[in-house]
Design a protein around this motif. Structure first.
Motif, mmCIF file in Angstrom:
data_model
loop_
_atom_site.group_PDB
_atom_site.id
_atom_site.type_symbol
_atom_site.label_atom_id
_atom_site.label_comp_id
_atom_site.label_asym_id
_atom_site.label_seq_id
_atom_site.Cartn_x
_atom_site.Cartn_y
_atom_site.Cartn_z
ATOM 1 N N ASP A 1 -36.442 -62.605 22.465
ATOM 2 C CA ASP A 1 -35.596 -63.529 21.705
ATOM 3 C C ASP A 1 -34.579 -64.119 22.677
ATOM 4 O OD1 ASP A 1 -33.553 -64.674 20.120
ATOM 5 O OD2 ASP A 1 -34.149 -63.435 18.421
ATOM 6 N N LEU B 1 -41.721 -61.410 13.058
ATOM 7 C CA LEU B 1 -40.691 -62.210 13.733
ATOM 8 C C LEU B 1 -39.518 -62.489 12.805
ATOM 9 C CD1 LEU B 1 -42.755 -64.872 15.759
ATOM 10 C CD2 LEU B 1 -41.627 -62.817 16.603
ATOM 11 N N CYS B 2 -39.837 -62.884 11.575
ATOM 12 C CA CYS B 2 -38.772 -63.250 10.637
ATOM 13 C C CYS B 2 -37.956 -62.015 10.244
ATOM 14 C CB CYS B 2 -39.376 -63.924 9.408
ATOM 15 S SG CYS B 2 -38.119 -64.632 8.335
ATOM 16 N N ARG C 1 -34.511 -67.373 4.655
ATOM 17 C CA ARG C 1 -35.026 -67.949 5.901
ATOM 18 C C ARG C 1 -36.390 -68.589 5.682
ATOM 19 N NH1 ARG C 1 -32.521 -64.803 10.719
ATOM 20 N NH2 ARG C 1 -30.759 -63.921 9.629
ATOM 21 N N THR D 1 -42.168 -71.696 15.094
ATOM 22 C CA THR D 1 -42.360 -71.139 13.757
ATOM 23 C C THR D 1 -41.850 -72.121 12.709
ATOM 24 O OG1 THR D 1 -40.219 -70.049 13.947
ATOM 25 C CG2 THR D 1 -42.142 -68.720 14.470
ATOM 26 N N SER E 1 -35.775 -60.677 13.185
ATOM 27 C CA SER E 1 -34.631 -61.567 13.401
ATOM 28 C C SER E 1 -33.550 -61.302 12.350
ATOM 29 C CB SER E 1 -35.103 -63.023 13.338
ATOM 30 O OG SER E 1 -34.012 -63.887 13.402
ATOM 31 N N ASP F 1 -36.500 -70.407 10.997
ATOM 32 C CA ASP F 1 -35.610 -70.297 12.136
ATOM 33 C C ASP F 1 -36.009 -69.117 13.030
ATOM 34 O OD1 ASP F 1 -33.002 -70.816 13.564
ATOM 35 O OD2 ASP F 1 -32.685 -68.749 12.924
ATOM 36 N N SER F 2 -36.194 -69.380 14.307
ATOM 37 C CA SER F 2 -36.455 -68.299 15.259
ATOM 38 C C SER F 2 -36.182 -68.826 16.662
ATOM 39 C CB SER F 2 -37.903 -67.809 15.163
ATOM 40 O OG SER F 2 -38.772 -68.754 15.746
ATOM 41 N N SER F 3 -36.116 -67.920 17.628
ATOM 42 C CA SER F 3 -35.858 -68.326 19.009
ATOM 43 C C SER F 3 -36.552 -67.338 19.935
ATOM 44 C CB SER F 3 -34.354 -68.367 19.270
ATOM 45 O OG SER F 3 -33.756 -67.128 18.919
ATOM 46 N N GLU G 1 -45.725 -63.695 11.723
ATOM 47 C CA GLU G 1 -44.587 -64.375 11.100
ATOM 48 C C GLU G 1 -43.673 -63.383 10.393
ATOM 49 O OE1 GLU G 1 -45.671 -68.756 9.607
ATOM 50 O OE2 GLU G 1 -47.029 -67.232 8.842
ATOM 51 N N CYS H 1 -30.090 -68.013 11.819
ATOM 52 C CA CYS H 1 -29.527 -66.758 12.305
ATOM 53 C C CYS H 1 -27.998 -66.876 12.413
ATOM 54 C CB CYS H 1 -30.137 -66.475 13.670
ATOM 55 S SG CYS H 1 -29.425 -65.093 14.548
#
Lengths: 260, 127
Positions: free
Chosen positions: B24, A92-93, A50, B91, A96, B94-96, A89, A206
């Protein structure tokens, strides 16, 4: 319903405040003190993919963190300490990727309905904990994700089959309201051979969101729905870095040996 | 700022803040929350707010007129007693996710809150 695994093993491990790795057909969940600290599945892009797919990290920075931070089971924190990523970061990464992989560990795409059942006590992941997730929260989220898929288009056959766009279904004229953002990217990556998982790997995106997009595209008539009961694709799931030296595999072997 | 928790507690220092959560929008999952939730718990409202955020973000209706200018940044919902600010977190991977800040209308200044929230979300993902 799609194959849903309600897992008493996970509840028991949470109650015991267990530490270790729970392996199943769809991948593995890592626990520390009864909370989920990591998850991995070949069906989803991992944290490294990612971060490097969109150019956020160079492959060299990632390899350095895996080699030097991973040796102490703390590759994630290493990235923040070296100023490669902000703490936000990383969180979050990693979250996810954790929830994404957990979905496929607990709902394997092979439709086997088999809950993960091999627990390696005291096994730790080389990435290291970032933001532990309580088992109850993880299970609520898994139920929510299954119901989202079901509501979008109640046809689990599209989840593991090659995504085949319906020719001429997307409006071509400029300014027309076609599929947006993620769904357009999914359609563009759909070559009639790749499955939703393989599209997610190709896009560094994702895998659950990709699955949901494919179901919504099917509902909108933009991708074909395979016949019920048709055999799923047998194409092997290959990560984009499949040819790179797999240091993470070596860590997994080491961790498994230590857990014996 | 130290990650999600630091970001949430800084958001709570914005005048008039009653609660803030990081959500999210793919599924409505609450990744972190501080203060009160608009319906008691944060998780209850997160699913509905996520649905609104997703529709706004994915719809071309707000961005088609300015091609190339980027995606939707904020949603602002005003009600008689409250403001709700939804700020999408951008970001480089990839994110939501978005930050949802619930403000008391009598105590908050909308312009100040918007400015502070923008600065906070930028710093969350700044190395």
């Amino acid at each position: 319903m799609s194959p849903a695994v309600e897992d008493p093993t996970l509840d028991r491990l949470a109650a015991e405040r267990a530490t270790g790795a729970l392996h199943g057909r769809g991948g593995a969940l890592y626990l520390a003190d009864g909370a989920v600290v990591h998850a991995e599945s070949p069906a989803v892009p991992d944290v490294g993919w990612r971060l490097t797919a969109g150019g956020r990290l160079s492959p060299e920075s990632w390899e350095e963190a895996v080699t030097r931070g991973g040796a102490d089971h703390r590759a994630g924190s290493f990235l923040v300490e070296r100023g490669r990523l902000s703490r936000g970061e990383l969180e979050l990464c990693h979250l996810s990727a954790l929830f994404d992989a957990a979905y496929f560990v607990l709902s394997p795409l092979d439709g086997s309905r088999r809950a993960p059942d091999r627990f390696f006590r005291e096994a730790r992941h080389w990435f290291g904990p970032v933001r532990p997730v309580p088992v109850a929260l993880l299970q609520r989220e898994m139920r929510r994700r299954r119901s989202l898929l079901e509501r979008a288009w109640p046809c689990p056959e599209v989840d593991a089959a090659p995504v085949v766009p319906v020719p001429g279904a997307v409006p071509r004229e400029p300014g027309a309201a076609g599929p947006t953002c993620g769904r357009r990217a999914v359609l563009e990556a759909a070559d009639g051979v790749r499955t939703p998982s393989q599209i997610a790997l190709a896009l560094g995106r994702c895998a659950f969101a990709t699955l949901l997009d494919v179901r919504r595209l099917a509902a909108a008539g933009l991708v074909r729905t395979p016949e019920a009961g048709a055999p799923a694709s047998r194409a092997p799931l290959r990560g984009p870095r499949a040819d790179a030296p797999e240091i993470s595999l070596l860590y997994r072997i080491r961790d498994a040996l230590e857990a014996l | 700022m130290t990650g999600i928790d630091g970001c949430l507690s800084e958001a709570m220092a914005i005048p008039g803040a009653r609660g803030v959560s990081l959500v999210d929008w793919t599924s409505g999952l609450t990744l972190g929350a501080v203060g009160d939730g608009p319906e008691g718990g944060h998780e209850t409202s997160a699913a509905e707010v996520a649905e609104l955020a997703r529709l706004a973000f994915e719809s071309g209706a707000f961005t088609r007129g300015t091609p190339g200018a980027g995606p939707v940044e904020d949603l602002i919902v005003t009600a008689r007693g409250s403001y709700h600010l939804i700020r999408f977190v951008e970001t480089a991977f990839d994110s939501s996710v978005f930050l949802h800040l619930w403000l008391d209308r009598a105590e908050a200044n909308l312009a100040v809150a918007l400015f502070r929230l923008k600065e906070l979300t930028a710093r969350l993902v700044l190395a």
